[in-house]
Design a protein around this motif. Structure first.
Motif, PDB file in Angstrom:
ATOM      1  N   GLY A 128       0.883  -1.105  -0.061  1.00 41.19           N
ATOM      2  CA  GLY A 128       0.444   0.221  -0.260  1.00 41.19           C
ATOM      3  C   GLY A 128       1.001   0.860  -0.193  1.00 41.19           C
ATOM      4  N   GLY A 129      -0.038   1.990   0.536  1.00 45.02           N
ATOM      5  CA  GLY A 129       1.075   3.460   0.350  1.00 45.02           C
ATOM      6  C   GLY A 129       0.925   4.352   1.670  1.00 45.02           C
ATOM      7  N   PHE A 130       1.783   5.442   2.273  1.00 47.65           N
ATOM      8  CA  PHE A 130       1.727   6.402   3.746  1.00 47.65           C
ATOM      9  C   PHE A 130       1.788   7.657   3.229  1.00 47.65           C
ATOM     10  CE2 PHE A 130       5.850   4.711   3.689  1.00 47.65           C
ATOM     11  CZ  PHE A 130       6.740   6.536   3.796  1.00 47.65           C
ATOM     12  N   GLY A 131       1.030   8.476   3.718  1.00 48.22           N
ATOM     13  CA  GLY A 131       1.171   9.781   4.377  1.00 48.22           C
ATOM     14  C   GLY A 131       2.565   9.933   5.328  1.00 48.22           C
TER      15      GLY A 131
ATOM     16  N   SER B 236       6.556  11.666   5.913  1.00 45.27           N
ATOM     17  CA  SER B 236       7.985  11.258   6.023  1.00 45.27           C
ATOM     18  C   SER B 236       8.022   9.635   5.898  1.00 45.27           C
ATOM     19  CB  SER B 236       9.324  11.770   6.894  1.00 45.27           C
ATOM     20  OG  SER B 236       9.096  11.053   8.112  1.00 45.27           O
ATOM     21  N   PRO B 237       9.078   8.768   5.913  1.00 48.94           N
ATOM     22  CA  PRO B 237       8.961   6.467   6.463  1.00 48.94           C
ATOM     23  C   PRO B 237       9.185   7.298   7.704  1.00 48.94           C
ATOM     24  CG  PRO B 237      10.450   7.761   4.475  1.00 48.94           C
ATOM     25  CD  PRO B 237       9.982   8.861   4.859  1.00 48.94           C
ATOM     26  N   THR B 238      10.009   7.584   8.962  1.00 47.02           N
ATOM     27  CA  THR B 238       9.731   8.609  10.225  1.00 47.02           C
ATOM     28  C   THR B 238       8.289   8.119  10.888  1.00 47.02           C
ATOM     29  OG1 THR B 238      12.329   8.649   9.822  1.00 47.02           O
ATOM     30  CG2 THR B 238      11.278   8.899  12.424  1.00 47.02           C
ATOM     31  N   GLU B 239       7.912   9.596   9.984  1.00 45.94           N
ATOM     32  CA  GLU B 239       6.888  10.040  10.622  1.00 45.94           C
ATOM     33  C   GLU B 239       6.071   8.719  10.524  1.00 45.94           C
ATOM     34  OE1 GLU B 239       6.840  14.901   9.987  1.00 45.94           O
ATOM     35  OE2 GLU B 239       5.928  13.168   8.232  1.00 45.94           O
ATOM     36  N   ALA B 240       6.364   8.318   9.439  1.00 42.44           N
ATOM     37  CA  ALA B 240       4.195   6.933   9.208  1.00 42.44           C
ATOM     38  C   ALA B 240       4.964   5.869  10.468  1.00 42.44           C
ATOM     39  CB  ALA B 240       4.516   6.612   7.411  1.00 42.44           C
ATOM     40  N   ALA B 241       6.118   5.691  10.065  1.00 47.48           N
ATOM     41  CA  ALA B 241       6.341   4.136  11.029  1.00 47.48           C
ATOM     42  C   ALA B 241       5.977   4.902  12.904  1.00 47.48           C
ATOM     43  CB  ALA B 241       7.757   3.979  10.899  1.00 47.48           C
ATOM     44  N   ASP B 242       5.996   5.996  12.970  1.00 53.59           N
ATOM     45  CA  ASP B 242       5.914   6.747  14.569  1.00 53.59           C
ATOM     46  C   ASP B 242       4.053   5.798  14.399  1.00 53.59           C
ATOM     47  OD1 ASP B 242       8.241   6.812  15.558  1.00 53.59           O
ATOM     48  OD2 ASP B 242       8.275   9.107  14.336  1.00 53.59           O
ATOM     49  N   SER B 243       3.528   6.426  13.795  1.00 54.96           N
ATOM     50  CA  SER B 243       2.387   6.454  13.977  1.00 54.96           C
ATOM     51  C   SER B 243       1.439   5.000  13.173  1.00 54.96           C
ATOM     52  CB  SER B 243       0.848   6.703  12.464  1.00 54.96           C
ATOM     53  OG  SER B 243       1.298   6.445  11.196  1.00 54.96           O
ATOM     54  N   ASP B 244       2.452   4.063  13.211  1.00 52.08           N
ATOM     55  CA  ASP B 244       2.593   2.620  13.543  1.00 52.08           C
ATOM     56  C   ASP B 244       2.962   1.861  14.569  1.00 52.08           C
ATOM     57  OD1 ASP B 244       0.659   2.949  11.119  1.00 52.08           O
ATOM     58  OD2 ASP B 244       2.321   2.074   9.880  1.00 52.08           O
ATOM     59  N   VAL B 245       3.782   2.049  15.530  1.00 51.27           N
ATOM     60  CA  VAL B 245       4.181   1.586  16.606  1.00 51.27           C
ATOM     61  C   VAL B 245       3.249   0.670  18.023  1.00 51.27           C
ATOM     62  CG1 VAL B 245       5.696   3.402  17.160  1.00 51.27           C
ATOM     63  CG2 VAL B 245       4.087   4.011  18.033  1.00 51.27           C
ATOM     64  N   SER B 246       1.515   1.947  17.802  1.00 49.99           N
ATOM     65  CA  SER B 246       0.460   0.378  18.186  1.00 49.99           C
ATOM     66  C   SER B 246       0.125  -0.331  17.001  1.00 49.99           C
ATOM     67  CB  SER B 246      -0.080   0.986  19.645  1.00 49.99           C
ATOM     68  OG  SER B 246      -0.608   2.283  18.871  1.00 49.99           O
TER      69      SER B 246
END
Length: 328
Positions: free
Chosen positions: A219-222, A224-234
């Motif tokens: 899929g995709g994300f909005g 930056s990569p770090t921001e997207a990873a932060d949003s997915d930690v849980s």
């Protein structure tokens, strides 16, 4: 009649008065018994429904929608059963370094405690990786609550299906030493699940005593990569910290703790975030297509499993790195 006789007579009269009082009526009636039985039945039904919903949700997390393909591989015979030997209880030894286990995590309100994910073996930190740092917010810690997610871009088209399938099959084969079989694939410019471009692939591998699976969601994300990873930690309902590394290309890789909530069908998730907005989610699962059972209404549940994962943490990281190398 003497004073003593009068006292004795009064005592005897009091005892007779108590003895003559009828016992209180039994309050347990047939209606109350039936009501208690109905309540117990409802509780049992509720627990059963909750268990089924939990298993179905675990299947959905893997990112696969409708699986119509059938399991076609023959499993190798399982090895001989291990012999039982007497065991002795010894005191546990402390890890030699602080990096052998993830830091302890608090039980934040609204989140399941780490123990609810089963007795998963501790995941050791891979070389070059780091535990996701906790930043305390008014609502808890960053890794437990997650960060706000940026909107997913709608215009990001899916990569070539054949290229992604070949890369997944080759990398899984290299890490497991077996020939994976594709049991499901779907490439939709507008997925009914997300209303955005989504690709799904699932391969099964022979684990000796049955199949395991490696599932992929594209899929995709909005942001930056770090921001997207932060949003997915849980993203998978755990307050346990994932580990993370950033490649030279700018891609962010995030590995989650293994989930042994179902001891026979464990799962572990891995996220790949490319600078261009491409998002790969790899799921290693200790069950295969042959373990899935239809429960009606288009749902499925897991009727068995291997009790272990087809990829260890290092192997799962290699698969993620291979997908990141696609660059799209």
């Amino acid at each position: 009649m003497t004073g003593d006789d009068t006292a004795d007579d009064r005592t005897r009269a009091a005892i007779r008065a108590v003895a003559d009082v009828p016992a209180p009526p039994v309050t347990t009636t047939l209606d109350s018994v039936v009501r208690r039985g109905r309540r117990r039945t409802l509780v049992q039904r509720g627990a059963t429904v909750a268990a089924v919903v939990g298993v179905v949700a675990a299947i959905g997390v893997g990112g696969v929608l409708l699986r119509t393909a059938t399991e076609g591989q023959a499993g190798r015979p399982a090895g001989p059963a291990p012999t039982t030997t007497p065991t002795t209880t010894t005191a546990p030894t402390a890890p030699t370094t602080n990096e052998q286990q993830p830091p302890s995590t608090p039980n934040m309100p609204g989140n399941a405690p780490p123990s609810s994910r089963g007795t998963a073996p501790p995941m050791a930190l891979l070389p070059g990786w780091n535990w996701v740092g906790a930043r305390i917010t008014p609502h808890g810690s960053e890794y437990c609550m997650g960060a706000p997610a940026a909107p997913e871009p709608d215009e990001l088209a899916l990569p070539n299906q054949g290229d992604v399938r070949a890369r997944l099959v080759d990398s899984v084969s290299a890490q497991t030493g077996t020939e994976p079989q594709v049991v499901y694939q779907s490439w939709a410019p507008r997925s009914p699940k997300t209303d955005a471009p989504r690709g799904y692939l699932e391969v099964n591998v022979d684990m000796g005593d049955g199949p395991g699976s490696v599932q992929l969601e594209v899929g995709g994300f909005g942001g930056s990569p770090t921001e997207a990873a932060d949003s997915d930690v849980s993203a998978y309902g755990s307050c346990e910290r994932p580990m993370r590394t950033t490649l030279g290309s700018g891609a962010v890789l995030q590995m989650y703790q293994p989930d042994y909530s179902d001891p026979q069908a464990p799962m572990q998730h891995f996220g790949v975030y490319l600078p261009g907005g491409r998002h790969y989610v790899v799921t290693s699962a200790g069950y295969g297509e042959a373990d899935k059972v239809d429960i009606g209404g288009g749902g499925q549940t897991i009727a068995g499993g291997r009790g272990r994962l087809p990829l260890d943490a290092a192997g799962l990281a290699k698969v993620g790195e291979a997908l990141a190398a696609l660059g799209k």
